[in-house]
Scaffold this motif. Structure first.
Motif, PDB file in Angstrom:
ATOM      1  N   GLN A   1     -17.924 -27.363  13.596  1.00  0.00           N
ATOM      2  CA  GLN A   1     -18.692 -26.207  14.042  1.00  0.00           C
ATOM      3  C   GLN A   1     -17.913 -25.525  15.159  1.00  0.00           C
ATOM      4  O   GLN A   1     -17.321 -26.196  16.005  1.00  0.00           O
ATOM      5  CB  GLN A   1     -20.065 -26.644  14.550  1.00  0.00           C
ATOM      6  CG  GLN A   1     -20.930 -27.303  13.497  1.00  0.00           C
ATOM      7  CD  GLN A   1     -22.272 -27.747  14.054  1.00  0.00           C
ATOM      8  OE1 GLN A   1     -22.789 -27.172  15.016  1.00  0.00           O
ATOM      9  NE2 GLN A   1     -22.859 -28.776  13.442  1.00  0.00           N
ATOM     10  N   LYS A   2     -17.907 -24.204  15.151  1.00  0.00           N
ATOM     11  CA  LYS A   2     -17.101 -23.460  16.115  1.00  0.00           C
ATOM     12  C   LYS A   2     -17.975 -22.625  17.050  1.00  0.00           C
ATOM     13  O   LYS A   2     -19.053 -22.169  16.680  1.00  0.00           O
ATOM     14  CB  LYS A   2     -16.112 -22.548  15.387  1.00  0.00           C
ATOM     15  CG  LYS A   2     -15.031 -23.300  14.610  1.00  0.00           C
ATOM     16  CD  LYS A   2     -14.057 -22.341  13.951  1.00  0.00           C
ATOM     17  CE  LYS A   2     -12.964 -23.065  13.203  1.00  0.00           C
ATOM     18  NZ  LYS A   2     -12.046 -23.783  14.109  1.00  0.00           N
ATOM     19  N   THR A   3     -17.465 -22.442  18.255  1.00  0.00           N
ATOM     20  CA  THR A   3     -18.059 -21.535  19.237  1.00  0.00           C
ATOM     21  C   THR A   3     -16.948 -20.607  19.713  1.00  0.00           C
ATOM     22  O   THR A   3     -15.959 -21.063  20.287  1.00  0.00           O
ATOM     23  CB  THR A   3     -18.641 -22.314  20.430  1.00  0.00           C
ATOM     24  OG1 THR A   3     -19.669 -23.195  19.962  1.00  0.00           O
ATOM     25  CG2 THR A   3     -19.222 -21.346  21.450  1.00  0.00           C
ATOM     26  N   ARG A   4     -17.112 -19.327  19.425  1.00  0.00           N
ATOM     27  CA  ARG A   4     -16.088 -18.331  19.775  1.00  0.00           C
ATOM     28  C   ARG A   4     -14.712 -18.751  19.241  1.00  0.00           C
ATOM     29  O   ARG A   4     -13.705 -18.739  19.957  1.00  0.00           O
ATOM     30  CB  ARG A   4     -16.029 -18.121  21.283  1.00  0.00           C
ATOM     31  CG  ARG A   4     -17.321 -17.539  21.857  1.00  0.00           C
ATOM     32  CD  ARG A   4     -17.218 -17.352  23.362  1.00  0.00           C
ATOM     33  NE  ARG A   4     -18.472 -16.810  23.908  1.00  0.00           N
ATOM     34  CZ  ARG A   4     -18.690 -16.592  25.202  1.00  0.00           C
ATOM     35  NH1 ARG A   4     -17.732 -16.881  26.086  1.00  0.00           N
ATOM     36  NH2 ARG A   4     -19.839 -16.111  25.616  1.00  0.00           N
ATOM     37  N   GLU A   5     -14.695 -19.164  17.982  1.00  0.00           N
ATOM     38  CA  GLU A   5     -13.490 -19.540  17.251  1.00  0.00           C
ATOM     39  C   GLU A   5     -12.838 -20.830  17.763  1.00  0.00           C
ATOM     40  O   GLU A   5     -11.731 -21.169  17.360  1.00  0.00           O
ATOM     41  CB  GLU A   5     -12.455 -18.400  17.260  1.00  0.00           C
ATOM     42  CG  GLU A   5     -12.971 -17.129  16.601  1.00  0.00           C
ATOM     43  CD  GLU A   5     -11.894 -16.059  16.513  1.00  0.00           C
ATOM     44  OE1 GLU A   5     -10.780 -16.297  17.024  1.00  0.00           O
ATOM     45  OE2 GLU A   5     -12.186 -15.000  15.938  1.00  0.00           O
ATOM     46  N   LEU A   6     -13.517 -21.538  18.655  1.00  0.00           N
ATOM     47  CA  LEU A   6     -13.018 -22.820  19.137  1.00  0.00           C
ATOM     48  C   LEU A   6     -13.864 -23.942  18.548  1.00  0.00           C
ATOM     49  O   LEU A   6     -15.087 -23.814  18.416  1.00  0.00           O
ATOM     50  CB  LEU A   6     -13.090 -22.882  20.667  1.00  0.00           C
ATOM     51  CG  LEU A   6     -12.202 -21.908  21.439  1.00  0.00           C
ATOM     52  CD1 LEU A   6     -12.487 -22.037  22.937  1.00  0.00           C
ATOM     53  CD2 LEU A   6     -10.733 -22.151  21.162  1.00  0.00           C
ATOM     54  N   ASN A   7     -13.208 -25.051  18.181  1.00  0.00           N
ATOM     55  CA  ASN A   7     -13.956 -26.196  17.681  1.00  0.00           C
ATOM     56  C   ASN A   7     -14.922 -26.695  18.752  1.00  0.00           C
ATOM     57  O   ASN A   7     -14.537 -26.884  19.908  1.00  0.00           O
ATOM     58  CB  ASN A   7     -13.004 -27.319  17.283  1.00  0.00           C
ATOM     59  CG  ASN A   7     -12.193 -26.974  16.054  1.00  0.00           C
ATOM     60  OD1 ASN A   7     -12.675 -26.282  15.162  1.00  0.00           O
ATOM     61  ND2 ASN A   7     -10.965 -27.456  15.991  1.00  0.00           N
ATOM     62  N   ALA A   8     -16.181 -26.903  18.365  1.00  0.00           N
ATOM     63  CA  ALA A   8     -17.204 -27.378  19.294  1.00  0.00           C
ATOM     64  C   ALA A   8     -17.612 -28.824  19.009  1.00  0.00           C
ATOM     65  O   ALA A   8     -17.776 -29.622  19.919  1.00  0.00           O
ATOM     66  CB  ALA A   8     -18.431 -26.484  19.245  1.00  0.00           C
ATOM     67  N   LYS A   9     -17.759 -29.154  17.729  1.00  0.00           N
ATOM     68  CA  LYS A   9     -18.053 -30.527  17.331  1.00  0.00           C
ATOM     69  C   LYS A   9     -17.928 -30.627  15.816  1.00  0.00           C
ATOM     70  O   LYS A   9     -17.918 -29.624  15.106  1.00  0.00           O
ATOM     71  CB  LYS A   9     -19.442 -30.961  17.777  1.00  0.00           C
ATOM     72  CG  LYS A   9     -20.602 -30.274  17.065  1.00  0.00           C
ATOM     73  CD  LYS A   9     -21.924 -30.874  17.522  1.00  0.00           C
ATOM     74  CE  LYS A   9     -23.093 -30.229  16.778  1.00  0.00           C
ATOM     75  NZ  LYS A   9     -24.385 -30.858  17.166  1.00  0.00           N
ATOM     76  N   GLY A  10     -17.837 -31.866  15.347  1.00  0.00           N
ATOM     77  CA  GLY A  10     -17.768 -32.059  13.906  1.00  0.00           C
ATOM     78  C   GLY A  10     -17.000 -33.302  13.522  1.00  0.00           C
ATOM     79  O   GLY A  10     -16.788 -34.194  14.341  1.00  0.00           O
TER      80      GLY A  10
ATOM     81  N   GLY B   1     -16.692 -31.290  22.003  1.00  0.00           N
ATOM     82  CA  GLY B   1     -16.229 -30.782  23.290  1.00  0.00           C
ATOM     83  C   GLY B   1     -15.066 -29.831  23.142  1.00  0.00           C
ATOM     84  O   GLY B   1     -14.560 -29.593  22.041  1.00  0.00           O
ATOM     85  N   PHE B   2     -14.604 -29.293  24.268  1.00  0.00           N
ATOM     86  CA  PHE B   2     -13.555 -28.279  24.252  1.00  0.00           C
ATOM     87  C   PHE B   2     -12.284 -28.721  24.967  1.00  0.00           C
ATOM     88  O   PHE B   2     -11.327 -27.946  25.054  1.00  0.00           O
ATOM     89  CB  PHE B   2     -14.080 -26.989  24.900  1.00  0.00           C
ATOM     90  CG  PHE B   2     -15.265 -26.397  24.198  1.00  0.00           C
ATOM     91  CD1 PHE B   2     -15.104 -25.621  23.063  1.00  0.00           C
ATOM     92  CD2 PHE B   2     -16.554 -26.623  24.663  1.00  0.00           C
ATOM     93  CE1 PHE B   2     -16.193 -25.075  22.400  1.00  0.00           C
ATOM     94  CE2 PHE B   2     -17.655 -26.087  24.020  1.00  0.00           C
ATOM     95  CZ  PHE B   2     -17.479 -25.312  22.875  1.00  0.00           C
ATOM     96  N   GLU B   3     -12.239 -29.955  25.464  1.00  0.00           N
ATOM     97  CA  GLU B   3     -11.052 -30.429  26.163  1.00  0.00           C
ATOM     98  C   GLU B   3      -9.886 -30.599  25.185  1.00  0.00           C
ATOM     99  O   GLU B   3     -10.079 -30.842  23.997  1.00  0.00           O
ATOM    100  CB  GLU B   3     -11.333 -31.759  26.868  1.00  0.00           C
ATOM    101  CG  GLU B   3     -12.328 -31.679  28.009  1.00  0.00           C
ATOM    102  CD  GLU B   3     -13.767 -31.746  27.538  1.00  0.00           C
ATOM    103  OE1 GLU B   3     -13.984 -31.833  26.298  1.00  0.00           O
ATOM    104  OE2 GLU B   3     -14.675 -31.696  28.388  1.00  0.00           O
ATOM    105  N   ASP B   4      -8.663 -30.480  25.715  1.00  0.00           N
ATOM    106  CA  ASP B   4      -7.474 -30.558  24.868  1.00  0.00           C
ATOM    107  C   ASP B   4      -7.306 -31.910  24.191  1.00  0.00           C
ATOM    108  O   ASP B   4      -6.695 -32.003  23.125  1.00  0.00           O
ATOM    109  CB  ASP B   4      -6.216 -30.243  25.694  1.00  0.00           C
ATOM    110  CG  ASP B   4      -6.153 -28.796  26.133  1.00  0.00           C
ATOM    111  OD1 ASP B   4      -6.823 -27.957  25.501  1.00  0.00           O
ATOM    112  OD2 ASP B   4      -5.439 -28.499  27.120  1.00  0.00           O
TER     113      ASP B   4
END
Length: 250
Positions: free
Chosen positions: A74-83, A108-111
């Protein structure tokens, strides 16, 4: 019974059986992503540093060469959020069996969160992975880059770990070899990159730059040239081999 009626009854029976099988599969735990009541165990795995492959293998519950089957993020603003990523075990070293399906949860959004990249070829990328178990069966978690160290197939059909390594684990330079890879994932299309980015990646990853022209534009490809045969890494991990018990020994 007339032939058309028999064909009709057989067709109806097949459709009913197929629908029942599909419902059973969705209601089972075999495919949790198809089960709305299934709750994934999103455990956070903090990145760690290891002084050797042996220490990394001791930390991990699962060590294996795997192949990426699919991802569902699942993405938030084209960034992976979870999955989840779905991996097939090719070579098990610890904690799993050959051909087992592993589900790697990420959130999460950490690298360092263990999101796997999308498949760029029909043949899924292979990785050496170090993972920790969660409370759910067949679900795991990890952190980058230890959860996804690229494995490439050589021209002799052997597995090799891509070099330079993405992890800061010291190794003896004598086990690093110049190789020819027969692996579609060993070559990257860098046509859309800037000149500076291509130069940096070529230098940092010891890659070879290839140029080609099509009808519309000049294209650029980067190819890996170095690797470490996986049997060297297997020795460095020093994972104890569990003896197999046959029926004659019981």
């Amino acid at each position: 019974m007339k032939k058309p009626l028999m064909i009709y009854l057989l067709t109806v029976s097949s459709l009913i059986n197929a629908q029942t099988a599909l419902q059973d599969m969705k209601q089972s735990d075999f495919l949790p992503e198809a089960n709305p009541d299934h709750k994934f165990d999103y455990q956070e795995t903090e990145p760690q540093s290891f002084g050797s492959f042996e220490k990394a293998a001791q930390w991990a519950d699962v060590v294996a060469i795997v192949q990426l089957e699919n991802i569902d993020y699942q993405k938030t603003r084209e960034l992976n959020a979870k999955g989840q990523a779905f991996l097939k075990v090719l070579v098990p070293y610890k904690g799993v069996k050959k051909n087992q399906l592993l589900i790697v949860n990420a959130k999460g959004f950490e690298d360092h969160v263990c999101y796997f990249p999308e498949k760029t070829t029909t043949e899924g990328q292979r990785y050496l992975t170090f993972l920790k178990t969660t409370q759910n069966i067949d679900e795991y978690t990890g952190f980058k880059p230890l959860c996804q160290m690229p494995i490439l197939v050589t021209d002799t059909g052997q597995y090799a770990l891509k070099y330079p390594l993405d992890v800061n684990i010291p190794i003896d330079d004598t086990i690093v070899e110049v190789m020819i890879f027969a692996d579609p994932n060993a070559t990257i299309d860098a046509s859309d990159w800037t000149h500076l980015k291509r130069e940096k990646v070529v230098k940092d990853q010891a890659m070879k730059l290839l140029e080609a022209e099509d009808t519309f534009q000049k294209r650029y490809y980067l190819t890996y040239q170095k690797g470490i045969m996986i049997y060297h890494i297997r020795e460095l991990m020093n994972i104890p081999i569990k003896p197999r018990i046959s029926s004659k020994q019981i």
